[in-house]
Design a protein around this motif. Sequence first.
Motif, PDB file in Angstrom:
ATOM      1  N   ALA A 127      11.687  72.702  45.038  1.00 53.10           N
ATOM      2  CA  ALA A 127      11.081  73.653  44.101  1.00 53.10           C
ATOM      3  C   ALA A 127      11.863  74.970  44.063  1.00 53.10           C
ATOM      4  CB  ALA A 127       9.616  73.882  44.447  1.00 53.10           C
ATOM      5  N   GLU A 128      11.550  75.906  44.951  1.00 54.07           N
ATOM      6  CA  GLU A 128      12.199  77.213  44.919  1.00 54.07           C
ATOM      7  C   GLU A 128      12.041  77.896  46.267  1.00 54.07           C
ATOM      8  OE1 GLU A 128      10.158  79.871  42.131  1.00 54.07           O
ATOM      9  OE2 GLU A 128       8.324  78.682  42.409  1.00 54.07           O
ATOM     10  N   GLY A 129      12.792  78.983  46.445  1.00 47.60           N
ATOM     11  CA  GLY A 129      12.659  79.784  47.646  1.00 47.60           C
ATOM     12  C   GLY A 129      11.485  80.734  47.535  1.00 47.60           C
ATOM     13  N   THR A 130      11.307  81.555  48.548  1.00 49.41           N
ATOM     14  CA  THR A 130      10.170  82.468  48.553  1.00 49.41           C
ATOM     15  C   THR A 130      10.268  83.514  47.452  1.00 49.41           C
ATOM     16  OG1 THR A 130      11.240  83.904  50.174  1.00 49.41           O
ATOM     17  CG2 THR A 130       9.795  82.171  51.030  1.00 49.41           C
ATOM     18  N   VAL A 131      11.501  83.910  47.121  1.00 47.71           N
ATOM     19  CA  VAL A 131      11.704  84.905  46.053  1.00 47.71           C
ATOM     20  C   VAL A 131      12.955  84.595  45.240  1.00 47.71           C
ATOM     21  CG1 VAL A 131      10.475  86.823  47.153  1.00 47.71           C
ATOM     22  CG2 VAL A 131      12.891  86.451  47.686  1.00 47.71           C
ATOM     23  N   TRP A 132      13.386  83.339  45.224  1.00 50.88           N
ATOM     24  CA  TRP A 132      14.643  83.026  44.548  1.00 50.88           C
ATOM     25  C   TRP A 132      14.659  81.584  44.039  1.00 50.88           C
ATOM     26  CZ3 TRP A 132      16.376  79.246  47.865  1.00 50.88           C
ATOM     27  CH2 TRP A 132      16.091  79.381  49.224  1.00 50.88           C
ATOM     28  N   THR A 133      15.587  81.337  43.119  1.00 51.02           N
ATOM     29  CA  THR A 133      15.871  79.997  42.617  1.00 51.02           C
ATOM     30  C   THR A 133      17.028  79.414  43.413  1.00 51.02           C
ATOM     31  OG1 THR A 133      15.208  80.677  40.389  1.00 51.02           O
ATOM     32  CG2 THR A 133      16.517  78.670  40.569  1.00 51.02           C
ATOM     33  N   VAL A 134      16.947  78.122  43.695  1.00 49.17           N
ATOM     34  CA  VAL A 134      18.032  77.448  44.397  1.00 49.17           C
ATOM     35  C   VAL A 134      18.898  76.682  43.392  1.00 49.17           C
ATOM     36  CG1 VAL A 134      16.669  75.366  44.893  1.00 49.17           C
ATOM     37  CG2 VAL A 134      18.643  75.943  46.333  1.00 49.17           C
ATOM     38  N   PHE A 135      20.205  76.737  43.617  1.00 48.03           N
ATOM     39  CA  PHE A 135      21.186  76.005  42.824  1.00 48.03           C
ATOM     40  C   PHE A 135      22.121  75.271  43.778  1.00 48.03           C
ATOM     41  CE2 PHE A 135      19.977  79.477  40.007  1.00 48.03           C
ATOM     42  CZ  PHE A 135      19.993  78.923  38.738  1.00 48.03           C
ATOM     43  N   TRP A 136      22.735  74.199  43.290  1.00 43.87           N
ATOM     44  CA  TRP A 136      23.775  73.541  44.079  1.00 43.87           C
ATOM     45  C   TRP A 136      24.780  72.862  43.155  1.00 43.87           C
ATOM     46  CZ3 TRP A 136      18.768  71.984  43.636  1.00 43.87           C
ATOM     47  CH2 TRP A 136      18.510  70.697  43.177  1.00 43.87           C
ATOM     48  N   ASP A 180      27.195  69.839  42.261  1.00 44.63           N
ATOM     49  CA  ASP A 180      27.271  68.383  42.428  1.00 44.63           C
ATOM     50  C   ASP A 180      28.442  67.903  41.571  1.00 44.63           C
ATOM     51  OD1 ASP A 180      26.908  65.689  42.771  1.00 44.63           O
ATOM     52  OD2 ASP A 180      24.918  65.601  41.863  1.00 44.63           O
ATOM     53  N   GLY A 181      29.619  67.857  42.190  1.00 43.73           N
ATOM     54  CA  GLY A 181      30.809  67.574  41.403  1.00 43.73           C
ATOM     55  C   GLY A 181      31.055  68.687  40.406  1.00 43.73           C
ATOM     56  N   ASP A 182      31.168  68.336  39.141  1.00 42.68           N
ATOM     57  CA  ASP A 182      31.416  69.333  38.097  1.00 42.68           C
ATOM     58  C   ASP A 182      30.138  69.936  37.533  1.00 42.68           C
ATOM     59  OD1 ASP A 182      34.157  68.931  38.286  1.00 42.68           O
ATOM     60  OD2 ASP A 182      34.165  67.366  36.739  1.00 42.68           O
ATOM     61  N   VAL A 183      28.994  69.505  38.043  1.00 44.96           N
ATOM     62  CA  VAL A 183      27.715  69.913  37.462  1.00 44.96           C
ATOM     63  C   VAL A 183      26.977  70.847  38.423  1.00 44.96           C
ATOM     64  CG1 VAL A 183      25.486  69.113  36.579  1.00 44.96           C
ATOM     65  CG2 VAL A 183      27.555  67.753  36.180  1.00 44.96           C
ATOM     66  N   LEU A 184      26.389  71.892  37.868  1.00 47.08           N
ATOM     67  CA  LEU A 184      25.492  72.756  38.625  1.00 47.08           C
ATOM     68  C   LEU A 184      24.075  72.265  38.399  1.00 47.08           C
ATOM     69  CD1 LEU A 184      25.169  75.348  40.349  1.00 47.08           C
ATOM     70  CD2 LEU A 184      24.799  76.579  38.195  1.00 47.08           C
ATOM     71  N   ARG A 185      23.321  72.092  39.494  1.00 42.89           N
ATOM     72  CA  ARG A 185      21.959  71.579  39.390  1.00 42.89           C
ATOM     73  C   ARG A 185      20.957  72.603  39.911  1.00 42.89           C
ATOM     74  NH1 ARG A 185      22.606  66.417  37.811  1.00 42.89           N
ATOM     75  NH2 ARG A 185      24.435  65.281  38.584  1.00 42.89           N
ATOM     76  N   SER A 210      27.043  72.386  48.167  1.00 39.60           N
ATOM     77  CA  SER A 210      27.219  73.827  48.294  1.00 39.60           C
ATOM     78  C   SER A 210      26.069  74.504  47.557  1.00 39.60           C
ATOM     79  CB  SER A 210      28.564  74.257  47.711  1.00 39.60           C
ATOM     80  OG  SER A 210      28.781  75.633  47.935  1.00 39.60           O
ATOM     81  N   LEU A 211      25.201  75.146  48.324  1.00 41.42           N
ATOM     82  CA  LEU A 211      23.974  75.732  47.797  1.00 41.42           C
ATOM     83  C   LEU A 211      24.105  77.244  47.661  1.00 41.42           C
ATOM     84  CD1 LEU A 211      21.536  74.024  50.338  1.00 41.42           C
ATOM     85  CD2 LEU A 211      22.213  73.109  48.120  1.00 41.42           C
ATOM     86  N   PHE A 212      23.433  77.789  46.672  1.00 37.74           N
ATOM     87  CA  PHE A 212      23.307  79.243  46.596  1.00 37.74           C
ATOM     88  C   PHE A 212      21.962  79.599  46.000  1.00 37.74           C
ATOM     89  CE2 PHE A 212      25.441  78.204  42.534  1.00 37.74           C
ATOM     90  CZ  PHE A 212      24.726  78.944  41.607  1.00 37.74           C
ATOM     91  N   ALA A 265      21.987  72.757  59.173  1.00 38.69           N
ATOM     92  CA  ALA A 265      23.251  72.172  58.708  1.00 38.69           C
ATOM     93  C   ALA A 265      24.037  73.212  57.923  1.00 38.69           C
ATOM     94  CB  ALA A 265      22.990  70.952  57.840  1.00 38.69           C
ATOM     95  N   PRO A 266      25.266  73.540  58.339  1.00 48.00           N
ATOM     96  CA  PRO A 266      26.057  74.512  57.580  1.00 48.00           C
ATOM     97  C   PRO A 266      26.259  74.055  56.138  1.00 48.00           C
ATOM     98  CG  PRO A 266      27.054  74.067  59.717  1.00 48.00           C
ATOM     99  CD  PRO A 266      25.963  73.045  59.536  1.00 48.00           C
ATOM    100  N   VAL A 267      26.207  75.001  55.221  1.00 49.02           N
ATOM    101  CA  VAL A 267      26.414  74.715  53.805  1.00 49.02           C
ATOM    102  C   VAL A 267      27.881  74.987  53.461  1.00 49.02           C
ATOM    103  CG1 VAL A 267      25.862  75.475  51.464  1.00 49.02           C
ATOM    104  CG2 VAL A 267      24.029  75.176  53.139  1.00 49.02           C
ATOM    105  N   PRO A 268      28.576  74.025  52.894  1.00 49.99           N
ATOM    106  CA  PRO A 268      29.982  74.256  52.566  1.00 49.99           C
ATOM    107  C   PRO A 268      30.126  75.301  51.465  1.00 49.99           C
ATOM    108  CG  PRO A 268      29.245  72.164  51.653  1.00 49.99           C
ATOM    109  CD  PRO A 268      28.137  72.658  52.535  1.00 49.99           C
ATOM    110  N   PRO A 269      31.141  76.147  51.566  1.00 46.13           N
ATOM    111  CA  PRO A 269      31.351  77.151  50.522  1.00 46.13           C
ATOM    112  C   PRO A 269      31.965  76.518  49.273  1.00 46.13           C
ATOM    113  CG  PRO A 269      33.093  77.288  52.142  1.00 46.13           C
ATOM    114  CD  PRO A 269      32.126  76.270  52.660  1.00 46.13           C
ATOM    115  N   ASP A 270      31.903  77.240  48.186  1.00 47.93           N
ATOM    116  CA  ASP A 270      32.516  76.787  46.937  1.00 47.93           C
ATOM    117  C   ASP A 270      33.029  78.017  46.196  1.00 47.93           C
ATOM    118  OD1 ASP A 270      32.785  75.946  44.056  1.00 47.93           O
ATOM    119  OD2 ASP A 270      32.022  74.054  44.859  1.00 47.93           O
ATOM    120  N   PRO A 271      34.299  78.024  45.791  1.00 45.97           N
ATOM    121  CA  PRO A 271      34.839  79.210  45.106  1.00 45.97           C
ATOM    122  C   PRO A 271      34.142  79.509  43.789  1.00 45.97           C
ATOM    123  CG  PRO A 271      36.390  77.362  45.018  1.00 45.97           C
ATOM    124  CD  PRO A 271      35.321  76.989  45.991  1.00 45.97           C
TER     125      PRO A 271
END
Length: 221
Positions: free
Chosen positions: A129-138, A140-145, A183-185, A202-208
Amino acid sequence: MDKAGYGLIETMRVREERIPFLDRHLARLGRSLGELGLPKPSQDVPALVRPFAATGDAVLRVEVRDGRASVTVRELPSLAPPVVITASEPHQPYPHKTTERDCFTDAGKEAEVAEADDALLVTHEGWVAEGTVWTVFWWDGDVLRTPALDLGILPGIGRARVLELVTPAEQGRHQKGALAGRSLFLANAVRGVVPIASLDGAPVPPDPRTVDLAQRFWPTM
């Protein structure tokens, strides 16, 4: 829900002597007042808020309750990548930014006990769903979900800004396992775009692409 017992909130960033998304906050506030049948504030909210742009980098909390608007000012939260856990507290629908935030408060307390910075909530059915005060994105290949609004998540100002900047982006229903190795933000209208450091240990991998998006998030003059 007792209309006399709750109010609406807009949490705004003051940045470089501006309130970058003020018009969007005011539009969302107006929609929620109308859809919930709550009384409009007697004050001119834009005129009430705009003088606070001179406070420097800060956070404004605008609350409208029983036809009255008030503004409080606080310091910016940490902009460092947070350590996040998945809350055991299930997500409750939150399509309007009201003061009825018990599930988020409980999830935040759970994160504190776990010595984490924040918590991600999932629905009773197990959908992310969502964080306490934020939206989660990740990524997935070329797509942002990101989770879909029909899950009952908040139509966040930061969420909408990210979806303007990234194409293609997919809004859908995803089980927690879909986040593994991604890679989550997080995004909101106060912190902007911030990478997540780890999820459930689990560490989240970075993404440029996240770094680039963070740089483009704030609108220019």
